[in-house]
Write a protein that holds these residues in place. Structure first.
Motif, short mmCIF file in Angstrom:
data_model
loop_
_atom_site.label_atom_id
_atom_site.label_comp_id
_atom_site.label_asym_id
_atom_site.label_seq_id
_atom_site.Cartn_x
_atom_site.Cartn_y
_atom_site.Cartn_z
N LYS A 8 -41.11 78.45 111.89
CA LYS A 8 -39.67 78.26 111.78
C LYS A 8 -39.03 79.57 111.32
N VAL A 9 -37.92 79.90 111.93
CA VAL A 9 -37.10 81.03 111.51
C VAL A 9 -35.70 80.49 111.29
N THR A 27 -24.85 97.21 130.59
CA THR A 27 -23.82 96.94 129.59
C THR A 27 -24.23 97.55 128.26
N THR A 28 -23.24 98.03 127.51
CA THR A 28 -23.47 98.52 126.16
C THR A 28 -22.61 97.71 125.20
N PHE A 29 -23.22 97.15 124.18
CA PHE A 29 -22.52 96.38 123.16
C PHE A 29 -22.57 97.13 121.84
N ASP A 30 -21.44 97.20 121.16
CA ASP A 30 -21.40 97.70 119.80
C ASP A 30 -21.51 96.47 118.92
N MET A 31 -22.63 96.31 118.22
CA MET A 31 -22.90 95.07 117.49
C MET A 31 -23.01 95.31 115.98
N LYS A 32 -22.45 94.36 115.24
CA LYS A 32 -22.59 94.32 113.78
C LYS A 32 -22.89 92.88 113.41
N SER A 33 -23.92 92.67 112.60
CA SER A 33 -24.28 91.31 112.22
C SER A 33 -24.79 91.27 110.79
N GLU A 34 -24.70 90.08 110.20
CA GLU A 34 -25.19 89.85 108.85
C GLU A 34 -25.77 88.45 108.77
N ALA A 35 -26.81 88.31 107.99
CA ALA A 35 -27.35 86.98 107.66
C ALA A 35 -27.48 86.93 106.14
N GLY A 36 -26.81 85.97 105.53
CA GLY A 36 -26.85 85.83 104.08
C GLY A 36 -28.22 85.46 103.57
N GLU A 37 -29.00 84.79 104.42
CA GLU A 37 -30.37 84.44 104.03
C GLU A 37 -31.24 84.32 105.28
N PHE A 38 -32.36 85.03 105.26
CA PHE A 38 -33.36 84.98 106.33
C PHE A 38 -34.60 84.30 105.76
N SER A 44 -45.90 75.64 107.29
CA SER A 44 -45.32 75.10 106.06
C SER A 44 -45.34 76.06 104.87
N VAL A 45 -45.66 77.35 105.08
CA VAL A 45 -45.64 78.34 104.02
C VAL A 45 -44.51 79.31 104.30
N GLN A 46 -43.59 79.48 103.33
CA GLN A 46 -42.50 80.43 103.49
C GLN A 46 -43.00 81.82 103.11
N TYR A 47 -43.14 82.69 104.12
CA TYR A 47 -43.60 84.06 103.90
C TYR A 47 -42.44 84.97 103.55
N ILE A 48 -41.25 84.66 104.08
CA ILE A 48 -40.04 85.42 103.76
C ILE A 48 -38.96 84.42 103.42
N SER A 49 -38.29 84.62 102.27
CA SER A 49 -37.17 83.76 101.91
C SER A 49 -36.22 84.55 101.02
N PHE A 108 -38.65 105.57 95.48
CA PHE A 108 -39.31 104.31 95.14
C PHE A 108 -38.30 103.20 94.85
N ALA A 109 -37.17 103.53 94.21
CA ALA A 109 -36.16 102.52 93.89
C ALA A 109 -35.59 101.89 95.16
N THR A 110 -35.39 102.68 96.19
CA THR A 110 -34.87 102.14 97.45
C THR A 110 -35.86 101.19 98.09
N ILE A 111 -37.13 101.51 98.05
CA ILE A 111 -38.16 100.65 98.64
C ILE A 111 -38.21 99.30 97.91
N LEU A 112 -37.91 99.31 96.61
CA LEU A 112 -37.93 98.06 95.85
C LEU A 112 -36.82 97.10 96.28
N ALA A 113 -35.92 97.53 97.15
CA ALA A 113 -34.92 96.63 97.71
C ALA A 113 -35.57 95.54 98.56
N LEU A 114 -36.84 95.71 98.91
CA LEU A 114 -37.57 94.67 99.65
C LEU A 114 -37.84 93.45 98.79
N VAL A 115 -37.74 93.61 97.48
CA VAL A 115 -37.92 92.47 96.58
C VAL A 115 -36.86 91.43 96.91
N PRO A 116 -37.23 90.16 97.05
CA PRO A 116 -36.24 89.13 97.39
C PRO A 116 -35.04 89.13 96.44
N ALA A 117 -33.90 88.75 96.99
CA ALA A 117 -32.62 88.80 96.26
C ALA A 117 -32.67 88.07 94.92
#
Length: 167
Positions: A8-9, A27-38, A44-49, A108-117
């Motif tokens: 499931k995604v 065709t060329t599209f200029d796209m901007k998108s956001e997802a508040g939660e992925f 049945s195991v959430q690997y990314i939340s 290193f501080a920037t990479i720590l942005a991978l930590v879940p919100a």
């Protein structure tokens, strides 16, 4: 929801803005998108939340070849900025990937942005030092039991992490 895998995604609180002319086969599209939660769940195991996504790109589409190219592309995973380039194609019942990504910053501080919100608040009072790198690629064919090669490098050097209230 792919029940055969079982995978499931989910994308919650999603916005997509795109401009471009849909005419002809190129065709060329200029796209901007956001997802508040992925959320990514497998068996049945959430690997990314609790992960925020944001993307900005020029998407070039060749409808005759069913080829989609990102040029240039930016992706943010939480607050980690990544440069993304390459393409994927769907010529028939298969997919072909040739995608690359790398972190824009190398601390290193920037990479720590991978930590879940949900856990980012713990980083606010921490002292973080050092260099880091995050990059990778997805290359090759995806068809039935054939999967593309996925290469990911995450490295840190001379890095340290210290909570303010701990020795």
């Amino acid at each position: 929801d792919d029940r055969e895998m079982p995978m499931k995604v989910r994308l919650k609180n999603t916005n997509l803005k795109s401009t471009g002319e849909v005419a002809g086969t190129l065709t060329t599209f200029d796209m901007k998108s956001e997802a508040g939660e992925f959320i990514f769940e497998y068996d049945s195991v959430q690997y990314i939340s609790n992960t925020k996504l944001k993307a900005e790109t020029l998407l070039k589409v060749d409808y005759d070849k069913m080829n989609f190219a990102f040029d240039p592309g930016k992706l943010w995973i939480n607050n980690l900025p990544l440069e993304v380039n390459g393409s994927f194609a769907m010529p028939s019942d298969s997919m072909f990937f040739d995608l690359n990504f790398k972190s824009e910053k190398s601390d290193f501080a920037t990479i720590l942005a991978l930590v879940p919100a949900d856990y980012q608040k713990y980083l606010e009072k921490a002292t973080i030092n050092g260099a880091a790198e995050f990059k990778g690629s997805v290359k090759g064919l995806f068809y039935n039991e054939v999967y593309p090669a996925i290469d990911v490098l995450l490295s840190a050097s001379n890095a340290s992490f210290k909570y303010q209230d701990l020795p």
